[in-house]
Design an enzyme around this catalytic site. Sequence first.
Site, PDB file in Angstrom:
ATOM      1  N   ASP A 155       0.807  -1.212   0.000  1.00 14.06           N
ATOM      2  CA  ASP A 155       0.000   0.000   0.000  1.00 14.06           C
ATOM      3  C   ASP A 155       0.844   1.269   0.000  1.00 14.06           C
ATOM      4  OD1 ASP A 155      -1.911   1.918   0.224  1.00 14.06           O
ATOM      5  OD2 ASP A 155      -2.923   1.020   1.935  1.00 14.06           O
ATOM      6  N   ASP A 167      -1.623   6.608  -7.333  1.00 14.65           N
ATOM      7  CA  ASP A 167      -1.882   5.686  -6.227  1.00 14.65           C
ATOM      8  C   ASP A 167      -2.012   4.257  -6.732  1.00 14.65           C
ATOM      9  OD1 ASP A 167      -2.426   4.684  -3.732  1.00 14.65           O
ATOM     10  OD2 ASP A 167      -4.530   5.247  -3.756  1.00 14.65           O
TER      11      ASP A 167
END
Length: 468
Positions: free
Chosen positions: A118, A346
Amino acid sequence: MRGKLMILLPLIVLELVAIVEAQHHVEEMQHSSNSFSLELIHRHAYMFNHNRPLTQHQRLKDLLRHDIVRHNITSHRLQHRRPAIELPLNPGSDLGIGQYVTMLKVGTPSQMFRVIVDTGSDLTSVRCRYRCSKGAGDCTKKGRINGKRVFNARLSSSFRPVPCSSQRCKVELMTLFSIATCPAPLTPCAYDYGYADGSAARGVFADETVTVGLTDGRKTRLRNVLIGCSDSYQGSNFNNVDGLLGLANTKHSFAAYAVEKFGRKFSYCLVDHLSNINATSYITFGSSASRNRVKLSGNARRTTLELQALTPFYAVKVRGISVDGKMLEIPMKVWDVTQGGGTILDSGTSLTYLTNPAYQTVMEALTMSVSKYPRVKLDAVPMDYCFNSTGFDATSVPKLILHFEDGARFKPHWNSYVIAVGGGVRCLGFLPARFPGVCVIGNIMQQNYFWEYDLTAKKLSFAPSACS
Ligand SMILES: *[C@@H]1O[C@H](CO)[C@@H](O)[C@H](O)[C@H]1NC(C)=O
Ligand SMILES: *[C@@H]1O[C@H](CO)[C@@H](O)[C@H](O)[C@H]1NC(C)=O
Ligand SMILES: *[C@@H]1O[C@H](CO)[C@@H](O)[C@H](O)[C@H]1NC(C)=O
């Protein structure tokens, strides 16, 4: 074989109890110019291989649900860093789930864990036992406890808890929600790390050894990696995984550690998982070798990577979007961080978010070209525009280009923004977001491109690639 990764083990290991490996072949790093890669497995591939196959439509619904939660959290996190006084974030304002998982070996001897990768999280943590409850036998067991794979810190000779009396615990780790209570100076520094969707992780901080496979086939131990030994995880984020690998752009993240050791660069190439659930992607830390791993099918472009503008995210300076060569009229404030806008890249968000003034304009420009196909309304899919793609002609898709301030241009593949959702339906792959707020270039838009983040030069390079 050059480029073969020791860390890549077949998925079959997931079915075994935690693997405790002898470390005979581990060598110490000699040169900081080397690099290592982690295999990225899409969450859906894991579900697929565990007899919970999802249809393409279900996969999309699942991705969108995560995207929406995540974008809410991202916005919240960014809004709360805007005040002039920098306060530690409140628990509950951190990021949620990412879409890719990888295997990580922790401790000495090492134990293997499946973790979410992440770019929006700063804490690397695994499900773990450190405190022992008397009589439960927890601290002598290795492998699984109550059916979950657990890192048993007592069995690792390299596990070094961070003392609660240290400056690190009292000051630096506050950003990772360290807890102030300190009954005795050597008591491990504890944390209570909350996620906005209600998930939480509690445990103690430690410096620990993590073993990774180098791109030249050797293995290396990374010493004193800050990890969280989480004795409790709550919430759906952690249902099928053992922890989280934090790659956010902050001092304590795994990314910061790895790039420091391996030359301040990392890169990845994401394959189109919507078309092939078993396709493998990699993230590589370090410099030279990463580019040789994947063949590029076009010239590499470079643009400024902004590391301070929207921390802990990786931001880029977009200046505009064109469709079929025509620059769209989008107010500049959308791209301007000082006016509440900005754009981040992202890996954990699937679709691409545009804040409202940009969203309307881009959607209008794209729908014109697909309006000849019958529009379809999909259940529980918040994408505005989907259509029956029977007889669809890919050459009719307009060319969308993201223009960066320094002149670099990113031309995503057409199927990264007119995405197949299964059942003969395609949708325009954008979601609207409120302004002020950030635009997010999601991982579907990034697919079949090689991305390299150079944290020293503050440059982002990208080039089209089949990722192999
Ligand atoms: C996201 O935030 C909005 C507004 O704050 C809220 O209405 C919505 O329920 C949230 N969605 C999710 C999935 O958390
Ligand atoms: C993916 O891999 C699994 C396990 O090897 C296999 O059963 C499945 O058929 C593969 N799926 C696709 C779409 O290739
Ligand atoms: C798309 O159109 C074709 C031909 O008109 C039709 O047979 C098919 O059922 C439609 N599919 C959907 C999902 O509406």
